[in-house]
Design a protein around this motif. Structure first.
Motif, mmCIF file in Angstrom:
data_model
loop_
_atom_site.group_PDB
_atom_site.id
_atom_site.type_symbol
_atom_site.label_atom_id
_atom_site.label_comp_id
_atom_site.label_asym_id
_atom_site.label_seq_id
_atom_site.Cartn_x
_atom_site.Cartn_y
_atom_site.Cartn_z
ATOM 1 N N UNK A 1 0.844 -1.195 0.000
ATOM 2 C CA UNK A 1 0.000 0.000 0.000
ATOM 3 C C UNK A 1 0.881 1.248 0.000
ATOM 4 N N UNK A 2 1.213 1.784 -1.192
ATOM 5 C CA UNK A 2 1.937 3.055 -1.235
ATOM 6 C C UNK A 2 1.005 4.168 -0.772
ATOM 7 N N UNK A 3 1.473 4.989 0.138
ATOM 8 C CA UNK A 3 0.617 6.025 0.722
ATOM 9 C C UNK A 3 0.569 7.253 -0.176
ATOM 10 N N UNK A 4 -0.494 7.351 -0.962
ATOM 11 C CA UNK A 4 -0.644 8.474 -1.897
ATOM 12 C C UNK A 4 -0.929 9.784 -1.182
ATOM 13 N N UNK A 5 -1.245 9.726 0.110
ATOM 14 C CA UNK A 5 -1.506 10.947 0.882
ATOM 15 C C UNK A 5 -0.451 11.142 1.975
ATOM 16 N N UNK A 6 0.745 10.615 1.749
ATOM 17 C CA UNK A 6 1.844 10.787 2.706
ATOM 18 C C UNK A 6 2.182 12.269 2.873
ATOM 19 N N UNK A 7 2.581 12.648 4.081
ATOM 20 C CA UNK A 7 2.901 14.051 4.365
ATOM 21 C C UNK A 7 4.240 14.475 3.771
ATOM 22 N N UNK A 8 5.187 13.553 3.668
ATOM 23 C CA UNK A 8 6.511 13.873 3.130
ATOM 24 C C UNK A 8 6.365 14.287 1.660
ATOM 25 N N UNK A 9 6.629 15.564 1.323
ATOM 26 C CA UNK A 9 6.362 16.034 -0.049
ATOM 27 C C UNK A 9 7.232 15.358 -1.099
ATOM 28 N N UNK B 1 -21.842 -3.377 -3.920
ATOM 29 C CA UNK B 1 -21.277 -2.030 -4.038
ATOM 30 C C UNK B 1 -19.748 -2.080 -4.092
ATOM 31 N N UNK B 2 -19.135 -1.284 -4.963
ATOM 32 C CA UNK B 2 -17.671 -1.316 -5.126
ATOM 33 C C UNK B 2 -16.944 -0.478 -4.073
ATOM 34 N N UNK B 3 -17.241 -0.720 -2.815
ATOM 35 C CA UNK B 3 -16.647 0.082 -1.742
ATOM 36 C C UNK B 3 -15.131 -0.063 -1.694
ATOM 37 N N UNK B 4 -14.624 -1.275 -1.945
ATOM 38 C CA UNK B 4 -13.182 -1.502 -1.853
ATOM 39 C C UNK B 4 -12.392 -0.680 -2.864
ATOM 40 N N UNK B 5 -13.030 -0.264 -3.925
ATOM 41 C CA UNK B 5 -12.319 0.319 -5.059
ATOM 42 C C UNK B 5 -12.226 1.841 -5.015
ATOM 43 N N UNK B 6 -12.970 2.477 -4.119
ATOM 44 C CA UNK B 6 -12.984 3.938 -4.051
ATOM 45 C C UNK B 6 -12.629 4.383 -2.635
ATOM 46 N N UNK B 7 -12.092 5.601 -2.475
ATOM 47 C CA UNK B 7 -11.653 6.052 -1.150
ATOM 48 C C UNK B 7 -12.813 6.455 -0.249
ATOM 49 N N UNK B 8 -13.362 5.485 0.473
ATOM 50 C CA UNK B 8 -14.536 5.743 1.299
ATOM 51 C C UNK B 8 -14.298 5.480 2.781
ATOM 52 N N UNK B 9 -13.092 5.027 3.145
ATOM 53 C CA UNK B 9 -12.830 4.774 4.553
ATOM 54 C C UNK B 9 -11.363 4.999 4.873
ATOM 55 N N UNK C 1 -5.584 6.994 2.902
ATOM 56 C CA UNK C 1 -6.295 7.113 4.172
ATOM 57 C C UNK C 1 -6.922 8.493 4.369
ATOM 58 N N UNK C 2 -6.206 9.535 3.985
ATOM 59 C CA UNK C 2 -6.701 10.901 4.178
ATOM 60 C C UNK C 2 -7.977 11.151 3.374
ATOM 61 N N UNK C 3 -8.032 10.635 2.154
ATOM 62 C CA UNK C 3 -9.247 10.789 1.339
ATOM 63 C C UNK C 3 -10.404 9.996 1.939
ATOM 64 N N UNK C 4 -10.102 8.803 2.409
ATOM 65 C CA UNK C 4 -11.151 7.991 3.012
ATOM 66 C C UNK C 4 -11.731 8.637 4.254
ATOM 67 N N UNK C 5 -10.861 9.264 5.056
ATOM 68 C CA UNK C 5 -11.338 9.961 6.252
ATOM 69 C C UNK C 5 -12.268 11.113 5.868
ATOM 70 N N UNK C 6 -11.947 11.799 4.783
ATOM 71 C CA UNK C 6 -12.776 12.916 4.315
ATOM 72 C C UNK C 6 -14.197 12.450 4.019
ATOM 73 N N UNK C 7 -14.311 11.307 3.343
ATOM 74 C CA UNK C 7 -15.640 10.775 3.036
ATOM 75 C C UNK C 7 -16.315 10.241 4.294
ATOM 76 N N UNK C 8 -15.553 9.512 5.097
ATOM 77 C CA UNK C 8 -16.104 8.822 6.263
ATOM 78 C C UNK C 8 -16.634 9.801 7.309
ATOM 79 N N UNK D 1 -6.474 12.560 -9.876
ATOM 80 C CA UNK D 1 -7.518 12.148 -10.811
ATOM 81 C C UNK D 1 -8.087 10.788 -10.458
ATOM 82 N N UNK D 2 -7.226 9.853 -10.015
ATOM 83 C CA UNK D 2 -7.705 8.508 -9.721
ATOM 84 C C UNK D 2 -8.740 8.524 -8.600
ATOM 85 N N UNK D 3 -8.475 9.307 -7.535
ATOM 86 C CA UNK D 3 -9.419 9.370 -6.430
ATOM 87 C C UNK D 3 -10.736 10.004 -6.832
ATOM 88 N N UNK D 4 -10.657 11.081 -7.595
ATOM 89 C CA UNK D 4 -11.866 11.781 -8.045
ATOM 90 C C UNK D 4 -12.679 10.890 -8.977
#
Length: 642
Positions: free
Chosen positions: A352-360, A515-523, A530-537, A549-552
């Motif tokens: 799981x590469x963290x696409x929302x990692x804080x390290x720029x 429902x395709x929950x596993x495939x979209x950032x919902x948790x 993780x950061x996108x999932x928290x936003x939805x959750x 683009x992938x998340x959107x």
């Protein structure tokens, strides 16, 4: 559209005997209740069953008719594992059959009308809770009116699983056995939510729980009782009493095949058969076959050894693939067989590469799809499979398994071949040059080093050691950092983790109607974003909105799935989403279909030798019906004589 699910029932699940035949059937009670019936403390079985019990044709399921009696012993690690009896028992309003179709179970039938907006649930006349009290639509109204709309029990309003596109249903009891849920828009989640391993609660035992509720008892009396019990208020007592899924309260009535007889603290939990259970077999025997299930508590590290010395009748949880050699070696001496069931996750292990990692620096690097593709191409999955799984696993990306109707071979093989030449070319294209010692240098001029944080499991470390060897061929150094599970989660949620390793999609057997929950950032627990999932959750109160683009696109496709009116449209959307995962690799799958050892005592019948081990759908043993498992007494006697 009007769909009656009872028309579909038991195509591969169980044949429902016509009402007239069921009414004429002679029902057979378990000898377990003989004394109670003789003493008049328990009614005879024909008075305990619904007027139309569920008659299960085991032959249609590829199983055999059994006999009453005996206990089933299994091991768990901690007292809260009593919840697995709710999972294994798998009595649900509706449930998945062996082909993963949703069929009625506790319900007599379901009508789905108005394009999937209206659900009319029909209960079985005469169905009773485990304490003999009638199970009626009053129990559904109690949950909806007295619980879900009470701000002390649900401070944020009714549970989110009852909401679709921001709307709650209108709930109407048409009779004591018919209740209707009417949504303003189609709700494809409603029935699957009732069929889950941990089902969405839409009913509760009113006759028991109302004694703790101010709508039925003066609030000052409840407050005094709460203080005497060391609780802050009536709601705390009500919540504790109604932890139905945990199966920890022996006084809480149930509809499951067994109910717990003792409470924690204990190192042995006994579950006694439900005298009012709603099923019988074709010979009229009330199910379950086994009178008791016993959960013994043991240290997790000792469970495999205890299973190997015959201390269990059935065991799957807490066994691992690396226990197979030990278990196989002891079969003959201790009278059991080790079945190997396929784990049905999209990937048994994935990065799981963290696409929302804080390290720029790392975030910009990992968000480049070329980098993720290079990492994937730099993994020798065949070596992992052969060295750790004896070549028995499936190699490839995190996607559907072959038994899913959504499976396509190209999804699993996408960027999954071991191709160092192409991987290095991608890194070269990114301008990531090598320095004198072979290490790739990042945009900041520092060597590229990836820290993969793990939960400390040996299996994960063994896999990562092999990945580290091949990634160095790309000039990338991999470091393994084991952490406690809670610490690991906190670091992922806060964006401190670069990458972790964990199992892939929970459901590798999905159908287009799931429902395709596993495939979209919902948790938040989707570690790649993780950061996108928290936003939805959190309804946009935490985390951050997807900024790739992938998340959107995935969230838009998930919305489109909910708006789709046909199965063909839902299928097309699923494939679009699966194709995006295959192309863009938000997770990097390693191997799937790893075999789960399942220990089954000789003489125990109706657990398949070749099965699937899955949480949802599947409920582990629940898919195969633990209530259908029985002791072949002749086989047990023959073994004892050897």
């Amino acid at each position: 559209m009007r769909l009656r699910l009872d028309a579909l029932i038991f195509s591969a699940f169980a044949a429902l005997t016509p009402a007239a035949a069921a009414g004429a059937m002679e029902f057979v009670d378990s000898p377990y209740f003989d004394e109670a019936v003789a003493a008049g403390t328990l009614p005879p079985v024909e008075q305990r069953l619904p007027s139309e019990p569920l008659v299960v044709d085991l032959d249609a399921r590829g199983q055999t008719v059994g006999t009453h009696g005996g206990s089933l012993v299994t091991l768990m690690h901690k007292a809260k594992d009593t919840r697995y009896m709710y999972v294994y028992g798998y009595a649900r309003l509706v449930k998945y059959d062996l082909d993963f179709n949703i069929v009625p179970d506790i319900l007599k039938d379901v009508e789905v009308t108005d394009g999937g907006r209206v659900f009319t649930l029909h209960l079985r006349e005469g169905h009773k809770w485990s304490d003999g009290h009638p199970f009626t639509t009053d129990d559904f109204l109690y949950f909806w009116e007295d619980m879900a709309h009470n701000e002390d029990l649900f401070p944020s309003g009714p549970p989110s699983y009852m909401k679709i596109m921001g709307h709650y249903p209108e709930v109407e009891a048409l009779s004591k056995t018919t209740i209707r849920y009417s949504f303003p828009v189609p709700n494809p989640d409603f029935l699957p939510g009732l069929a889950q391993a941990r089902p969405n609660q839409i009913y509760a035992a009113k006759h028991y729980l109302s004694q703790f509720h101010p709508n039925y008892v003066p609030v000052d009396e409840l407050q005094a009782a709460a203080e005497a019990a060391g609780q802050r208020n009536w709601a705390a007592i009500h919540i504790k009493a109604n932890r139905y899924y945990r199966m920890e309260n022996k006084d809480l009535p149930t509809l499951q095949p067994w109910n717990v007889m003792n409470e924690a603290p204990a190192d042995r939990f006994v579950f006694k058969r439900n005298p009012y259970y709603h099923k019988v077999d074709v010979n009229g025997l009330q199910l379950p076959y086994a009178d008791e299930v016993i959960l013994n508590i043991a240290e997790e590290k000792l469970i495999a050894g205890k299973a190997a010395t015959g201390d269990v009748d059935f065991q799957g949880r807490y066994l691992r693939f690396d226990d197979v050699t030990l278990l196989k070696r002891n079969e003959a001496e201790h009278g059991y067989a080790t079945y190997l069931w396929r784990i049905a996750k999209g990937s048994h292990m994935a990065l799981y590469p963290n696409l929302t990692a804080k390290d720029p620096v790392f975030r910009n690097l990992i968000r480049d799809v070329r980098f993720r593709r290079a990492l994937s191409l730099g993994i020798n999955r065949r070596e992992i499979n052969r060295v750790i799984y004896f070549g028995l696993a499936l190699e490839g990306q995190n996607t559907m398994l072959p038994k899913s109707p959504l499976y396509r071979e190209e999804y699993r093989t996408s960027f999954a071949q071991f191709d160092l030449k192409t991987a290095n070319a991608l890194l070269d294209e990114m301008g990531l040059e090598r320095r004198w010692d072979g290490a790739r240098v990042g945009p900041d001029g520092e060597p590229i080093e990836i820290i993969v944080e793990t939960s400390g499991e040996t299996e994960q470390a063994d896999i990562l050691e092999l990945v580290a060897d091949s990634w160095w061929e790309l000039g990338i150094k991999l470091y393994i950092k084991p952490l406690g599970k809670e610490t690991l989660r906190r670091r992922i949620f806060s964006g401190q983790t670069q990458m972790t390793i964990e199992s892939g999609f929970e459901n590798g057997l999905a159908t287009p109607d799931m429902a395709p929950h596993d495939l979209a950032p919902v948790t938040q627990v989707q570690y790649q974003w993780s950061e996108w999932g928290e936003y939805y959750e959190t309804n946009k109160t935490g985390g951050a909105a997807p900024d790739m683009e992938i998340g959107i696109d995935l969230m838009n496709l998930r919305r489109d799935w909910y708006l789709a009116e046909t199965r063909e449209e839902r299928t097309e959307i699923w494939h679009e989403m699966l194709q995006m995962h295959a192309d863009l690799l938000p997770t990097i799958g390693l191997i799937a279909g790893v075999l789960q050892p399942v220990v089954v005592s000789n003489g125990l019948r109706n657990l398949p030798e070749d099965g699937l081990w899955n949480w949802d759908p599947g409920s582990h043993f629940g898919l195969y019906g633990l209530d259908y498992v029985y002791w072949d007494k002749d086989a047990v006697t023959a073994q004892a004589d050897q």
